[in-house]
Design a protein around this motif. Structure first.
Motif, PDB file in Angstrom:
ATOM      1  N   ASP A 150      -3.449   5.670  -5.482  1.00 59.94           N
ATOM      2  CA  ASP A 150      -3.928   4.409  -6.669  1.00 59.94           C
ATOM      3  C   ASP A 150      -3.322   4.430  -7.791  1.00 59.94           C
ATOM      4  OD1 ASP A 150      -5.496   3.290  -4.443  1.00 59.94           O
ATOM      5  OD2 ASP A 150      -7.174   4.583  -5.168  1.00 59.94           O
ATOM      6  N   ALA A 200      -6.593   4.664   5.440  1.00 62.21           N
ATOM      7  CA  ALA A 200      -5.814   3.585   6.157  1.00 62.21           C
ATOM      8  C   ALA A 200      -6.281   3.678   7.548  1.00 62.21           C
ATOM      9  CB  ALA A 200      -4.441   3.384   5.776  1.00 62.21           C
ATOM     10  N   ARG A 259      -5.091  10.372  -6.173  1.00 59.39           N
ATOM     11  CA  ARG A 259      -4.349  10.545  -4.881  1.00 59.39           C
ATOM     12  C   ARG A 259      -5.345  11.015  -4.081  1.00 59.39           C
ATOM     13  NH1 ARG A 259       1.708  11.213  -6.767  1.00 59.39           N
ATOM     14  NH2 ARG A 259       2.450   9.186  -5.863  1.00 59.39           N
ATOM     15  N   ARG A 270       0.752  -1.050  -0.073  1.00 63.65           N
ATOM     16  CA  ARG A 270      -0.099  -0.035   0.055  1.00 63.65           C
ATOM     17  C   ARG A 270       0.859   1.032   0.021  1.00 63.65           C
ATOM     18  NH1 ARG A 270      -5.628   0.865   3.435  1.00 63.65           N
ATOM     19  NH2 ARG A 270      -5.915   2.919   2.540  1.00 63.65           N
ATOM     20  N   SER A 299      -6.120   9.812   4.140  1.00 63.75           N
ATOM     21  CA  SER A 299      -6.159   8.550   3.834  1.00 63.75           C
ATOM     22  C   SER A 299      -7.237   7.925   4.662  1.00 63.75           C
ATOM     23  CB  SER A 299      -4.621   7.743   4.444  1.00 63.75           C
ATOM     24  OG  SER A 299      -4.754   6.396   4.327  1.00 63.75           O
ATOM     25  N   ASP A 341      -3.623   8.696   0.026  1.00 65.38           N
ATOM     26  CA  ASP A 341      -3.678   7.355  -0.567  1.00 65.38           C
ATOM     27  C   ASP A 341      -3.331   7.685  -1.793  1.00 65.38           C
ATOM     28  OD1 ASP A 341      -4.064   5.869   1.893  1.00 65.38           O
ATOM     29  OD2 ASP A 341      -6.301   6.269   1.473  1.00 65.38           O
ATOM     30  N   PHE A 386       1.207   5.498   0.111  1.00 65.72           N
ATOM     31  CA  PHE A 386       0.822   6.819   0.772  1.00 65.72           C
ATOM     32  C   PHE A 386       1.562   7.863   0.354  1.00 65.72           C
ATOM     33  CE2 PHE A 386       0.392   3.242   3.744  1.00 65.72           C
ATOM     34  CZ  PHE A 386      -0.995   3.464   4.271  1.00 65.72           C
TER      35      PHE A 386
END
Length: 409
Positions: A210, A229, A223, A188, A227, A208, A190
């Protein structure tokens, strides 16, 4: 000394900085090698010079008797910015520090020095060096020109034959003739934005990342901030980012750090001594924290800001979304104005997309199109993303015929 601030770079990503400088009453000296970039049109003074030409830019700085020098959302001028500031006694980062923030090998070396875990790596100037490191590592590697930007010349390699082909391509993109070969890890990812004033440093926001599913195009399709997470992981990322920024000796400005989670370890991919591109610096930081980014950058560059400014979480979600186009000729565009006019969209680079345009192979992130969007929460943000994907259509004519041209993932 005049009230003239020198801004390095003149494309659409530097426009918010130039516009804010004009608004605040500065005279703007905009320097870039491409004189038809839009920043030249709105500058008080415009000069054509390569932004990596340190002596050339220094000569212009003396000619106009500048009060500060700044750039944003681009790596190439970061060393020049520090060099000129140091030579003229203006506020700025130390030149040796700027070198670390613009050299991926030096970043790895500095991480080891300050006790931050990193990947296995080797700087290679020859194919023989790269082969020897690859054979010893016995796993996939990634090749990175040590001193380039925009993911140009970055390749994942899974075999000796592939390495021998890609290394010769990667080294063409390195001004110093060096390629960083390092172990390839998956996890993952960041992104963290932060600010510094007089060596005091604060994290601003963590997001985050992708990616597109396109081989050897290491480019984010989205982006998103903040985040989503686990908060414990986010705090770990933020702690590492602050340790790195302070350990690297960053004095002032904005940093843009990219990280990957490798098991329980947070690994630095790279960190830049400027704000994130794709309008992260100008738009997404402001949407997340309320910080007037351009005003901050101009203030530290001219010595008018000497402490970390106040900022506060805005309790909303925001991101950039981006897309590539398939190869061929653009024959139709629908929905662009509708997307631009949406109340939740901000900056974009759609002005570079036109009917009649020829789209070539997508080899790096610089050929993306993108737009900033915001919402009250993550779910609403994703709804708005899908709405934009439904509104926007680009038709491409190629050997197959006329096809849907947009690549979203």
């Amino acid at each position: 000394m005049t009230n003239t601030v020198l801004i390095l770079g003149a494309n659409s990503l530097q426009l918010p900085l130039i516009e804010k400088a004009n608004e605040l009453g500065y005279k703007t000296l905009v320097v870039s090698p491409v004189t038809d970039e839009p920043g030249h049109e709105i500058a008080t003074y415009s000069e054509a010079c390569d932004v990596v030409d340190e002596e050339g830019v220094l000569k212009l700085a003396k000619k106009y008797d500048i009060c500060g020098i700044i750039t944003d959302q681009t790596d190439l001028p970061v060393r020049t910015m520090a060099y000129v500031a140091n030579q003229l006694g203006l506020p700025g980062n130390d030149y040796e520090v700027a070198k670390i923030f613009t050299d991926k090998y030096l970043m790895r070396e500095k991480c080891k020095e300050i006790g931050v875990k990193t990947v296995e790596y080797k700087m290679c100037k020859t194919l023989e060096e790269a082969n020897a490191f690859y054979d010893g590592l016995n796993r996939d590697v990634i090749l990175k020109p040590v001193d380039n930007q925009g993911s140009k010349g970055v390749y994942k390699v899974s075999s000796r034959a592939e390495l021998e082909k890609r290394f010769l391509e990667a080294i063409k993109y390195s001004r110093s003739g060096s390629v960083l070969v390092e172990e390839y890890i998956v996890g993952r990812e960041f992104v963290v934005e932060g600010i510094a004033v007089n060596y005091e440093y604060e994290n601003l926001c963590c997001g985050d990342t992708d990616y597109f599913d396109i081989p050897d195009v290491f480019s984010a399709t989205k982006r998103e901030f903040p985040s989503i997470a686990d908060p414990k992981i986010i705090n770990k990322v933020l702690d590492i980012n602050k340790k790195i920024a302070k350990g690297f000796g960053f004095k002032q400005g904005i940093t843009h750090g990219e990280y990957i989670l490798d098991g329980q370890d947070v690994i630095l991919l790279e960190i830049a001594g400027r704000g994130g591109g794709v309008f992260i610096s100008s738009d997404l930081i402001h949407l997340q924290t309320g910080l007037e980014t351009e005003e901050f950058l101009l203030g530290v560059a001219t010595g008018k800001i000497n402490k970390i400014p106040d900022f506060s979480w805005q309790n909303k979600s925001c991101c950039y979304i981006s897309f590539f186009l398939r190869q061929g000729e653009v024959v139709e565009i629908r929905g662009m104005k509708e997307v631009i006019d949406l109340p939740y969209t901000y900056h974009n680079n759609f002005e570079t997309l036109k009917v009649g345009q020829t789209i070539k192979t997508n080899s790096d992130k610089t050929s993306r199109f993108f737009v900033i969007i915001e919402a009250d929460n993550h779910d609403k943000l994703m709804e708005r993303r899908e709405h934009i994907k439904e509104l926007l259509t680009v038709k491409i004519k190629n050997d197959v015929g006329i096809i849907d041209g947009i690549i979203w993932e």
